[in-house]
Design a protein around this motif. Sequence first.
Motif, short mmCIF file in Angstrom:
data_model
loop_
_atom_site.label_atom_id
_atom_site.label_comp_id
_atom_site.label_asym_id
_atom_site.label_seq_id
_atom_site.Cartn_x
_atom_site.Cartn_y
_atom_site.Cartn_z
N ALA A 30 -14.21 16.49 -54.76
CA ALA A 30 -13.04 17.37 -54.83
C ALA A 30 -12.63 17.87 -53.45
CB ALA A 30 -13.35 18.55 -55.75
N PHE A 31 -13.59 18.06 -52.55
CA PHE A 31 -13.28 18.59 -51.22
C PHE A 31 -13.43 17.56 -50.11
CE2 PHE A 31 -14.08 22.38 -53.69
CZ PHE A 31 -13.20 23.31 -53.16
N GLY A 32 -13.67 16.30 -50.48
CA GLY A 32 -13.78 15.26 -49.47
C GLY A 32 -15.02 15.37 -48.62
N VAL A 33 -16.12 15.83 -49.22
CA VAL A 33 -17.38 15.98 -48.49
C VAL A 33 -18.39 14.98 -49.03
CG1 VAL A 33 -19.31 17.51 -47.97
CG2 VAL A 33 -16.99 18.42 -48.03
N ASP A 34 -18.91 14.14 -48.13
CA ASP A 34 -19.89 13.13 -48.51
C ASP A 34 -21.20 13.41 -47.77
OD1 ASP A 34 -21.37 10.95 -49.17
OD2 ASP A 34 -20.06 9.45 -48.23
N PRO A 35 -22.21 13.96 -48.47
CA PRO A 35 -23.48 14.30 -47.80
C PRO A 35 -24.25 13.08 -47.29
CG PRO A 35 -23.67 14.58 -50.18
CD PRO A 35 -22.23 14.31 -49.90
N THR A 36 -23.84 11.86 -47.67
CA THR A 36 -24.48 10.66 -47.15
C THR A 36 -23.82 10.16 -45.88
OG1 THR A 36 -23.09 9.15 -48.47
CG2 THR A 36 -25.10 10.00 -49.51
N ASP A 37 -22.68 10.76 -45.51
CA ASP A 37 -21.97 10.38 -44.27
C ASP A 37 -22.54 11.23 -43.14
OD1 ASP A 37 -20.29 9.94 -42.16
OD2 ASP A 37 -18.43 10.11 -43.32
N GLN A 38 -23.46 10.65 -42.34
CA GLN A 38 -24.17 11.42 -41.32
C GLN A 38 -23.23 11.98 -40.26
OE1 GLN A 38 -27.46 12.20 -41.61
NE2 GLN A 38 -26.95 13.63 -39.97
N ALA A 39 -22.19 11.21 -39.91
CA ALA A 39 -21.23 11.70 -38.91
C ALA A 39 -20.51 12.95 -39.41
CB ALA A 39 -20.22 10.60 -38.57
N GLN A 40 -20.12 12.94 -40.68
CA GLN A 40 -19.45 14.11 -41.26
C GLN A 40 -20.43 15.27 -41.39
OE1 GLN A 40 -18.37 14.22 -45.49
NE2 GLN A 40 -16.26 14.75 -44.89
N VAL A 41 -21.67 14.97 -41.78
CA VAL A 41 -22.69 16.02 -41.90
C VAL A 41 -22.93 16.69 -40.55
CG1 VAL A 41 -25.13 16.46 -42.36
CG2 VAL A 41 -23.81 15.03 -43.91
N ASP A 42 -23.05 15.89 -39.48
CA ASP A 42 -23.27 16.45 -38.14
C ASP A 42 -22.11 17.35 -37.73
OD1 ASP A 42 -25.63 15.09 -37.97
OD2 ASP A 42 -24.81 13.40 -36.83
N ARG A 43 -20.89 17.00 -38.15
CA ARG A 43 -19.71 17.78 -37.78
C ARG A 43 -19.60 19.08 -38.58
NH1 ARG A 43 -14.58 17.64 -39.90
NH2 ARG A 43 -15.07 15.76 -41.08
N LEU A 44 -20.04 19.05 -39.82
CA LEU A 44 -19.84 20.20 -40.71
C LEU A 44 -21.08 21.07 -40.89
CD1 LEU A 44 -17.81 18.46 -43.58
CD2 LEU A 44 -16.89 19.78 -41.68
N SER A 45 -22.24 20.59 -40.49
CA SER A 45 -23.48 21.31 -40.75
C SER A 45 -23.51 22.67 -40.03
CB SER A 45 -24.68 20.48 -40.31
OG SER A 45 -25.88 21.20 -40.48
N ILE A 46 -24.09 23.67 -40.69
CA ILE A 46 -24.23 25.01 -40.10
C ILE A 46 -25.68 25.26 -39.68
CG2 ILE A 46 -22.33 25.96 -41.44
CD1 ILE A 46 -24.45 27.27 -43.26
N LYS A 47 -26.52 24.23 -39.69
CA LYS A 47 -27.92 24.39 -39.30
C LYS A 47 -28.01 24.86 -37.86
CE LYS A 47 -29.81 20.98 -42.53
NZ LYS A 47 -30.53 19.71 -42.68
N PRO A 48 -29.03 25.69 -37.51
CA PRO A 48 -30.24 25.96 -38.30
C PRO A 48 -30.08 27.01 -39.40
CG PRO A 48 -30.37 27.12 -36.23
CD PRO A 48 -29.11 26.30 -36.17
N ALA A 49 -28.85 27.60 -39.53
CA ALA A 49 -28.64 28.56 -40.60
C ALA A 49 -28.54 27.81 -41.94
CB ALA A 49 -27.38 29.38 -40.35
N SER A 50 -28.64 28.55 -43.02
CA SER A 50 -28.44 27.98 -44.35
C SER A 50 -27.60 28.96 -45.16
CB SER A 50 -29.80 27.75 -45.04
OG SER A 50 -30.44 28.99 -45.30
N LEU A 51 -27.05 28.47 -46.26
CA LEU A 51 -26.23 29.33 -47.10
C LEU A 51 -27.03 30.53 -47.58
CD1 LEU A 51 -23.47 29.63 -48.54
CD2 LEU A 51 -24.46 28.40 -50.47
N LEU A 52 -28.29 30.31 -47.93
CA LEU A 52 -29.13 31.39 -48.45
C LEU A 52 -29.42 32.42 -47.37
CD1 LEU A 52 -30.53 32.29 -51.04
CD2 LEU A 52 -32.58 31.08 -50.28
N SER A 53 -29.69 31.96 -46.13
CA SER A 53 -30.00 32.90 -45.05
C SER A 53 -28.77 33.74 -44.68
CB SER A 53 -30.53 32.15 -43.82
OG SER A 53 -29.53 31.33 -43.26
#
Length: 324
Positions: free
Chosen positions: A63-86
């Motif tokens: 629905a939002f065009g997010v593919d967790p298997t696309d490493q390039a997209q994950v690297d661009r969108l990741s908020i690590k080292p933070a997490s949603l829970l933290s």
Amino acid sequence: MFAVVGASACADPDLDSTLTAMSNKQRLVLSIIDFLNQSIQDGTVKQDDKESLEVAIQCIGEAFGVDPTDQAQVDRLSIKPASLLSIFDVFMKTKDKLGSSPAAGASAPAASSSGPSAADKAAAEKHKATGNAHMSAKKYDDAIKAYSQAIALDPTNAVYYSNRAAAYSSKGEHSSAVLDAEKAIEVDPSFVKAYHRLGHAHYSLGDFKEAAAAFRRGLEIDPSNASLKTGLQNAEARIMLRNMGMGGGAGGAGGAGGAGGMPDLASLMSNPMMMQMAQQMMQNGGLERLMQNPALANMMNRMQSGGGMPSMSELMSDPALRDM
């Protein structure tokens, strides 16, 4: 022509704003997907609900065009080292501190202008003592709760953030530990233990360069600190092994392969860093002790008999050689 250029320039800010908003939404979606996947892996979600949740994750991503298997997209969108829970945890602690009503929010600046009261500090210390007791009993969730209560009463004390970082690391939530250690340093840049907490958390996450940087910052304040020195030595050793294609998840990529994907002894000894280590061993007597090891003597005899060079994994399988 100027009219066209002017129109394009006016349109660009709106386009940039739209793209930024969409990117932030995708970051949030990726964080939600990471949280849901983690909940599946750690057993938070019941086995019966696993399949339904996996379908939901796929639908949310599409629905939002997010593919967790696309490493390039994950690297661009990741908020690590933070997490949603933290992030949510920090929000809730801030909300509890300020209060949910407008009146409480309005009165907060006046109360905080003079810092925590003596009563608040005393109560915070009691919560810290409770947290320490929970840590000794390995009740890490209870310890985190107690330290959070101390922080809510006195957010100016770096020790509380540092202690909570230790609790997070003890239960394996090293990303949260990074955030708390950084906050402790922000509150008190001279608090040496926070640098050790930060280095340990980064090291546990496999980020050895950041770990080494944290240990070095601490040593600038306390050059004789043994824990920081040991931490720095360990981090630098892992960096060296990773650069050589060994350890730290590198798995020997790009190097000559011995058994188990590790470089063989010949390629290893051609590395300048290994040659430097060998020279140091010769100077401090380590090489002489190494040559007296029976296992190494057997390997040398085998080589002389035409048995070939031992692999690095074969050397490391012997405890005495590994310690050397």
